[in-house]
Write an enzyme that holds these catalytic residues in place. Sequence first.
Site, PDB file in Angstrom:
ATOM      1  CG  ASP A 194      -2.310   0.959   0.979  1.00  0.00           C
ATOM      2  OD1 ASP A 194      -2.154   1.511  -0.048  1.00  0.00           O
ATOM      3  OD2 ASP A 194      -3.194   0.585   1.579  1.00  0.00           O
TER       4      ASP A 194
HETATM    5  C1  NOJ Z   1      -4.164   3.921   0.225  1.00  0.00           C
HETATM    6  C2  NOJ Z   1      -5.286   2.872   0.082  1.00  0.00           C
HETATM    7  O1  NOJ Z   1      -5.294   2.310   1.307  1.00  0.00           O
HETATM    8  C3  NOJ Z   1      -5.326   2.040  -0.877  1.00  0.00           C
HETATM    9  O2  NOJ Z   1      -6.570   1.443  -1.010  1.00  0.00           O
HETATM   10  C4  NOJ Z   1      -5.335   2.826  -2.186  1.00  0.00           C
HETATM   11  O3  NOJ Z   1      -5.465   2.025  -3.292  1.00  0.00           O
HETATM   12  C5  NOJ Z   1      -3.970   3.455  -2.277  1.00  0.00           C
HETATM   13  N1  NOJ Z   1      -3.839   4.404  -1.170  1.00  0.00           N
HETATM   14  C6  NOJ Z   1      -3.862   4.326  -3.679  1.00  0.00           C
HETATM   15  O4  NOJ Z   1      -4.620   5.151  -3.602  1.00  0.00           O
END
Ligand code: NOJ
Length: 766
Positions: free
Chosen positions: A294
Amino acid sequence: MTGRNGPALSAVITLAVVFGLLLNTAMNESKANQAHATKTLEQRVSALLGEMTLAEKIGQMNQVNASDHEINDHLREAIGAGRVGSILNQVDVDAVNELQRIAVQESRLGIPLLVGRDVIHGFKTVMPIPLGQAATWNADIVREGARVAAREAATAGINWTFAPMIDISRDARWGRIAESLGEDPYLASALAAAMVEGFQGEDLADRGTIAACAKHFAGYGAAESGRDYATTNIPENELRNVYLRPFRAAVDAGVVTLMAAFSDLNGVPATGNEFLMRQVLRDEWGFDGFVVSDWDSVRQLAIHGLTENDKESVYQAVMAGVDMEMAGESYLDQLEDLIGEGRIDVAMIDAMVANILRVKFQLGLFEHPYTNPAELPAIANEHALQTARQAALESVVLLKNDRGVLPLSAEKLNSVAIIGPLADAPYEQLGTWIFDGDTELSITPMHAIHSLVGHELDVRYLRAMENSRSRASVSFDEAVEIARESDAVILFLGEESILSGEAHSRADISLPGDQAELVRRIRETGKPVVAVILAGRPLTLTNIVNHVDAILFAWHPGTMGGPAIADLLFGVESPSGKLPATFPRMVGQIPIYYNQKNTGKPPSPDTVVHIDDIDAHAPQLSFGMTAFHLDAGYTPLYAFGHGLSYADFEYRNIEVSASEIGLGDTLIVSAELMNKGDVAAEEVVQLYVRDLVGNVTRPVKELKGFKRVRLEPGRTITVDFQLHTDDLAFFGRNMQRMTEAGQFHVWIGGSSETELRTEFRVVDKD
Ligand code: NOJ
């Protein structure tokens, strides 16, 4: 790229760029096709890998934020040098094509980029939030919604979405429950597979299909007290029986990427969790796509306290199996040293890079790296809007309907008042994660009601509150006045979109601001009151439920929420949504979910005493002694699977094809469903099972099947389900998945509270 030019100039540039790129594409395609014809996927992957330097391999493992409007020199240079395998958050198709051009033409090996974006529930045309989509209990509409989203996103050059989000959540305080498919592993698994199929299509190489990403692996939805990013503690047994199931379903459906969660799982943050990504995902499930971290979650391993610095974080993440790093660049900075020191074997890196290249080949990126939007269906076309409308229609749940106040009759009423902050809020109805959603496309309930019945009825509208959180009740007198002058009142209440989603958790999940006061004031008019609630999560509605006659729970219903809600209010269609998550009476009951364990002291109506009824003179232990709250009992306000209809459905005569089956056999369970009402409607028929005895205790009920059926008035049908003994399997004490012989209860009905039950026995014939 084009944003600062005039529209005409921009169009010319677009044409020129696309023409130039297409010429190149044609050449690339024929070269790639020749290569393709003679080599298998794995041969192509290893041939390319064989040509790569270590720096180029590490580059493929690096995903970079490219959201800047203008492409900066740093990014150009990094892509040209082969230091970037993927970008995210660039949605200008010209910019994406230009970045692909640099990757394909200027980097040494010409490896195209993965272009990622959070296309969570639509791109320009927005479907209901995923939790709303889960309330449809309809894999077909969910699949179609994802297909529409993929095609629209593909016009911007996006070839990878960070969806579906399939974290099981039993806690409505958690803001990200909005993005999830609810609390149940069976329902979430079925819909997760449908979303993957919708995004990825039959063949990932087809135009208009994009790679999906099952996230967040794993357990993120169990964040303590629903606080986003908080710790999770999930015993392995529970992890496997509940939280991992939708991921397994997504992998079985062919999902090509997974995202590691931000959260700490049992003391090892998911991004550094070898058990999850190596043992379960690779060794047990045979996954051959890739795992992305993430956002900056690799470097966060040090903040968690798992590692001392970035270098150790990279070591842990790579050893655990995170193939690509999102937005941290620590792989770029640290990996070469770690390999040089012999701590990470280059063979491990090769395998990880192969995982990434495999997906690029599967997407057909080497054959067609560029995007020509004209080759794809138009954005927000008739089909896209119709899909969004149907999904919204099926997602709305009729929670209560006293005295059949709904549907409203345009013939019988002369006037209706529309009151509330969410009746005409084009942005709010789209919900969380709508980076690209087009508010201009939104049709609000207020507008839709006007078009549907405005010619027959006097429709009056007052927003009454600036937003859902407003505390100023200055307009309430006017609202009461309008209500008094009308024959019925429709209140549009709930939460604005910003109150749910990532990092938007709430500790109090009742209607925010002065909404309950507004309900109370309107109630005093004595007019029929219908509440339509738009929200990103289940809410505690205890303080308003008795002050309204009917509640339609519409989630954040997306672009076409307005027409869907108007059709339901005025009986053009009957509600058919069913709750994908339990609605607690009060926050203190959380976690409350239907598939709980029985405990050694299960509550029952005769053991429950309310706090106001305690006899002060009776001995302290003279009542209860079961698992309930003195001030909330043990039942939720609305149970999982609940949802009323304008039809009058009755279930009866549940039957099993045999009272005893052997391991490996299939049982047929059936029941009659009758529509005793006078309108045709759809109903979601649900099948539940209880395994009475297990080597680990089993839930009191578990969903094992569902079917959406349409029934004309006066008709009766028999609905049947096939239940194979493998469907009864679970992970027992030894962490092996198996079905145990023994006695089972089985129910069919319209919610998890169904009491229509029979039983059967599974025997081990050996
Ligand atoms: C953080 C989020 O937890 C995730 O779900 C998302 O895809 C990413 N950022 C990218 O934006």
